[in-house]
Design an enzyme around this catalytic site. Structure first.
Site, PDB file in Angstrom:
ATOM      1  N   LYS A  13      -0.720   2.545   5.518  1.00  0.00           N
ATOM      2  CA  LYS A  13      -0.231   3.742   4.819  1.00  0.00           C
ATOM      3  C   LYS A  13       0.276   4.775   5.815  1.00  0.00           C
ATOM      4  O   LYS A  13       1.291   5.422   5.602  1.00  0.00           O
ATOM      5  CB  LYS A  13      -1.414   4.429   4.106  1.00  0.00           C
ATOM      6  CG  LYS A  13      -1.744   3.948   2.755  1.00  0.00           C
ATOM      7  CD  LYS A  13      -2.824   4.878   2.180  1.00  0.00           C
ATOM      8  CE  LYS A  13      -3.463   4.254   0.979  1.00  0.00           C
ATOM      9  NZ  LYS A  13      -4.585   5.073   0.463  1.00  0.00           N
ATOM     10  N   ASP A  71      -3.952   7.873  -3.045  1.00  0.00           N
ATOM     11  CA  ASP A  71      -4.652   6.749  -3.642  1.00  0.00           C
ATOM     12  C   ASP A  71      -3.603   5.880  -4.313  1.00  0.00           C
ATOM     13  O   ASP A  71      -2.748   6.365  -5.064  1.00  0.00           O
ATOM     14  CB  ASP A  71      -5.733   7.172  -4.633  1.00  0.00           C
ATOM     15  CG  ASP A  71      -6.774   6.055  -4.757  1.00  0.00           C
ATOM     16  OD1 ASP A  71      -7.479   5.792  -3.762  1.00  0.00           O
ATOM     17  OD2 ASP A  71      -6.857   5.423  -5.825  1.00  0.00           O
TER      18      ASP A  71
END
Ligand SMILES: O=c1[nH]c(=O)c2ncn([C@@H]3O[C@H](COP(=O)(O)OP(=O)(O)OP(=O)(O)O)[C@@H](O)[C@H]3O)c2[nH]1
Ligand SMILES: [Mg+2]
Length: 197
Positions: A13, A71
């Site tokens: 990420k 998330d």
């Protein structure tokens, strides 16, 4: 703002975020880049929003600065939306990308091409001291392949074909992924906020 904390320990990420924030002239630090070690945050929510808030608010409180948390996950229609919020831990608590992707391929082995639809989802939570947390969502629609192809990216990228692409996300360059990804779409919605920091 020259430096912004992203409340993540996921290196994949973070690579995406570095590429996305670079053109904005903003340097981002993950929880692994900070001088003080940060304990793992338990993600007890059942929605992307809840888990993003848990991560962003915990780190905002700890450091007293604005924080973004991500998330994210993959929702597969033939699996009734699984792995969804449990994407990181689908094959077990040790968060093994290869095992997660292998579990999906096994569960999908008898599913026809037409039924292999799904999407990546990214919810960004922005927590600021003394303010209400803000949420923005980005989604990237696509289909699930029959085998893992490609070496770039992370997670389920080798089995995900974004709609209209003949390449999996793991065959794309980081720049190509960052033009169309769920993370890019969510970040576009907070760009104004980020630039005001
Ligand atoms: O192929 C992928 N390309 C992506 O672009 C992507 N984005 C999310 N995911 C999956 O969803 C989980 C997130 O779970 P998650 O939001 O809880 O993060 P995490 O636990 O890995 O790190 P942290 O940010 O919580 O520290 C990840 O581990 C991956 O399995 C992706 N897979
Ligand atoms: Mg997590």
């Amino acid at each position: 703002m020259e430096e912004l904390i992203i409340a993540t320990k996921n290196k994949g990420k973070m690579k995406d975020f570095k590429g996305l924030f670079d053109p904005l002239g903003i340097e981002v630090s993950s929880l692994l880049d900070l001088s003080k070690p940060v304990d793992d945050i338990e993600e007890t929510g059942t929605t992307f929003e809840e888990n993003a808030a848990i991560k962003a608010e915990a780190i905002c409180e700890k450091f007293g600065t604005p924080v973004i948390a991500d998330d994210s996950g993959i929702e597969i229609d033939a699996l009734n939306g699984a792995p969804g919020v449990y994407s990181a831990r689908y094959a077990g608590e040790d968060k093994d990308d290869k095992a997660n992707l292998g579990k999906v391929l096994t569960e999908m082995q008898d599913v026809s091409q037409a039924e292999r639809t799904g999407r990546f989802v990214c919810v960004l939570a922005i927590a600021q001291p003394g303010q209400k947390t803000i949420f923005k969502r980005g989604e990237c629609e696509g289909t699930i392949g029959f085998q893992a192809i490609g070496k770039n990216g992370f997670g389920y990228d080798p089995i995900f074909y974004p709609t209209g692409s003949a390449k999996t996300m793991a065959e794309m360059t980081p720049q190509e992924k960052n033009q169309i990804s769920h993370r890019k779409k969510a970040l576009d919605k907070i760009e104004n906020w980020v630039m005001q920091l």
